[in-house]
Scaffold this motif. Structure first.
Motif, PDB file in Angstrom:
ATOM      1  N   VAL A   1       6.758   5.920   9.266  1.00 55.78           N
ATOM      2  CA  VAL A   1       7.232   5.360   7.998  1.00 55.78           C
ATOM      3  C   VAL A   1       7.842   3.985   8.254  1.00 55.78           C
ATOM      4  N   GLN A   2       7.244   2.988   7.660  1.00 54.36           N
ATOM      5  CA  GLN A   2       7.785   1.639   7.804  1.00 54.36           C
ATOM      6  C   GLN A   2       7.830   0.951   6.452  1.00 54.36           C
ATOM      7  N   LEU A   3       8.873   0.172   6.263  1.00 50.86           N
ATOM      8  CA  LEU A   3       9.041  -0.614   5.051  1.00 50.86           C
ATOM      9  C   LEU A   3       9.301  -2.054   5.447  1.00 50.86           C
ATOM     10  N   GLN A   4       8.650  -2.967   4.765  1.00 47.01           N
ATOM     11  CA  GLN A   4       8.801  -4.396   5.047  1.00 47.01           C
ATOM     12  C   GLN A   4       9.210  -5.093   3.757  1.00 47.01           C
ATOM     13  N   GLY A  25       2.276   3.696   6.773  1.00 50.46           N
ATOM     14  CA  GLY A  25       2.480   4.969   7.452  1.00 50.46           C
ATOM     15  C   GLY A  25       2.680   6.146   6.530  1.00 50.46           C
ATOM     16  N   PHE A  26       2.737   5.880   5.238  1.00 51.08           N
ATOM     17  CA  PHE A  26       2.881   6.965   4.275  1.00 51.08           C
ATOM     18  C   PHE A  26       2.451   6.440   2.904  1.00 51.08           C
ATOM     19  N   THR A  27       2.240   7.364   1.991  1.00 54.81           N
ATOM     20  CA  THR A  27       1.827   6.990   0.633  1.00 54.81           C
ATOM     21  C   THR A  27       3.060   6.924  -0.245  1.00 54.81           C
ATOM     22  N   LEU A  28       3.366   5.723  -0.659  1.00 59.57           N
ATOM     23  CA  LEU A  28       4.604   5.472  -1.382  1.00 59.57           C
ATOM     24  C   LEU A  28       4.713   6.276  -2.665  1.00 59.57           C
ATOM     25  N   ASN A  29       3.601   6.536  -3.288  1.00 61.52           N
ATOM     26  CA  ASN A  29       3.595   7.205  -4.581  1.00 61.52           C
ATOM     27  C   ASN A  29       4.239   8.577  -4.527  1.00 61.52           C
ATOM     28  N   TYR A  30       4.278   9.197  -3.361  1.00 64.35           N
ATOM     29  CA  TYR A  30       4.804  10.548  -3.260  1.00 64.35           C
ATOM     30  C   TYR A  30       6.300  10.585  -2.946  1.00 64.35           C
ATOM     31  N   TYR A  31       6.890   9.423  -2.800  1.00 62.90           N
ATOM     32  CA  TYR A  31       8.279   9.345  -2.367  1.00 62.90           C
ATOM     33  C   TYR A  31       9.157   8.701  -3.435  1.00 62.90           C
ATOM     34  N   SER A  32      10.428   9.011  -3.383  1.00 59.63           N
ATOM     35  CA  SER A  32      11.409   8.218  -4.114  1.00 59.63           C
ATOM     36  C   SER A  32      11.631   6.928  -3.331  1.00 59.63           C
ATOM     37  N   ILE A  33      11.841   5.845  -4.057  1.00 60.14           N
ATOM     38  CA  ILE A  33      12.074   4.573  -3.381  1.00 60.14           C
ATOM     39  C   ILE A  33      13.128   3.800  -4.153  1.00 60.14           C
ATOM     40  N   GLY A  34      13.936   3.095  -3.417  1.00 57.26           N
ATOM     41  CA  GLY A  34      15.014   2.378  -4.073  1.00 57.26           C
ATOM     42  C   GLY A  34      15.269   1.023  -3.467  1.00 57.26           C
ATOM     43  N   TYR A  92      17.912  -4.432   0.420  1.00 60.47           N
ATOM     44  CA  TYR A  92      17.133  -3.521   1.244  1.00 60.47           C
ATOM     45  C   TYR A  92      16.289  -2.616   0.353  1.00 60.47           C
ATOM     46  N   CYS A  93      15.121  -2.237   0.853  1.00 65.15           N
ATOM     47  CA  CYS A  93      14.397  -1.142   0.219  1.00 65.15           C
ATOM     48  C   CYS A  93      14.474   0.068   1.147  1.00 65.15           C
ATOM     49  N   ALA A  94      14.419   1.223   0.536  1.00 72.17           N
ATOM     50  CA  ALA A  94      14.524   2.465   1.299  1.00 72.17           C
ATOM     51  C   ALA A  94      13.726   3.543   0.599  1.00 72.17           C
ATOM     52  N   VAL A 106      23.157   7.192   0.821  1.00 72.57           N
ATOM     53  CA  VAL A 106      23.206   8.306   1.762  1.00 72.57           C
ATOM     54  C   VAL A 106      21.999   9.250   1.598  1.00 72.57           C
ATOM     55  N   SER A 107      21.327   9.162   0.468  1.00 78.72           N
ATOM     56  CA  SER A 107      20.183  10.047   0.204  1.00 78.72           C
ATOM     57  C   SER A 107      18.888   9.558   0.834  1.00 78.72           C
ATOM     58  N   TYR A 108      18.914   8.353   1.395  1.00 80.43           N
ATOM     59  CA  TYR A 108      17.699   7.737   1.907  1.00 80.43           C
ATOM     60  C   TYR A 108      17.773   7.572   3.424  1.00 80.43           C
ATOM     61  N   ASN A 109      16.719   7.998   4.081  1.00 80.40           N
ATOM     62  CA  ASN A 109      16.701   7.977   5.543  1.00 80.40           C
ATOM     63  C   ASN A 109      15.803   6.901   6.153  1.00 80.40           C
ATOM     64  N   TYR A 110      14.962   6.300   5.363  1.00 82.91           N
ATOM     65  CA  TYR A 110      14.022   5.310   5.893  1.00 82.91           C
ATOM     66  C   TYR A 110      14.297   3.968   5.212  1.00 82.91           C
ATOM     67  N   TRP A 111      14.645   2.999   6.026  1.00 80.24           N
ATOM     68  CA  TRP A 111      15.085   1.711   5.514  1.00 80.24           C
ATOM     69  C   TRP A 111      14.242   0.570   6.075  1.00 80.24           C
ATOM     70  N   GLY A 112      13.963  -0.403   5.218  1.00 78.80           N
ATOM     71  CA  GLY A 112      13.364  -1.632   5.691  1.00 78.80           C
ATOM     72  C   GLY A 112      14.453  -2.580   6.152  1.00 78.80           C
ATOM     73  N   GLN A 113      14.038  -3.674   6.750  1.00 72.11           N
ATOM     74  CA  GLN A 113      15.023  -4.693   7.118  1.00 72.11           C
ATOM     75  C   GLN A 113      15.460  -5.408   5.842  1.00 72.11           C
TER      76      GLN A 113
END
Length: 121
Positions: A1-4, A25-34, A92-94, A106-113
């Motif tokens: 999982v990577q976010l740019q 690395g993953f399909t964004l449509n299936y995830y919450s994103i913020g 940041y996006c996560a 705190v609900s998000y575990n994958y963060w972009g720079q």
């Protein structure tokens, strides 16, 4: 999982910027994103988050910021209009599969720079 994340910069008050968050690395449509932001000396805060069933926008940016998702490009955008000096922060996006409708960092575990947004004349 990577976010740019990209698209930050220096803009005058009243100006606009569009931030992009490209996922791989993953399909964004299936995830919450913020989108989140952190100003110097302040806690990170949720700006706008989208999930399958909900879209949240923090009161301070309502009517000015809009989040959107392009599933074909696996990218999420944050359109920021009528920018104010108090919007200055690192943005940041996560994402997370189990964040649901939460827009708490705190609900998000994958963060972009982060990408710096500076609103100044």
């Amino acid at each position: 999982v990577q976010l740019q994340a990209s698209g930050g910069g220096l803009v005058q008050p009243g100006g606009s910027l569009r931030l992009s968050c490209a996922a791989s690395g993953f399909t964004l449509n299936y995830y919450s994103i913020g989108w989140f932001r952190q100003a110097p000396g302040k806690e990170r805060e949720g700006v706008s988050c989208i999930s399958h069933s909900n879209a949240y926008v923090v009161d301070s940016v309502k009517g000015r910021f809009t989040v959107s998702r392009d599933n074909a490009k696996n990218t999420v955008y944050l359109q920021m209009n009528s920018l104010k000096p108090e919007d200055t922060a690192v943005y940041y996006c996560a994402t997370d599969a189990i964040a649901g409708s939460s827009c708490r960092p705190v609900s998000y575990n994958y963060w972009g720079q982060g990408t710096q947004v500076t609103v100044s004349s």
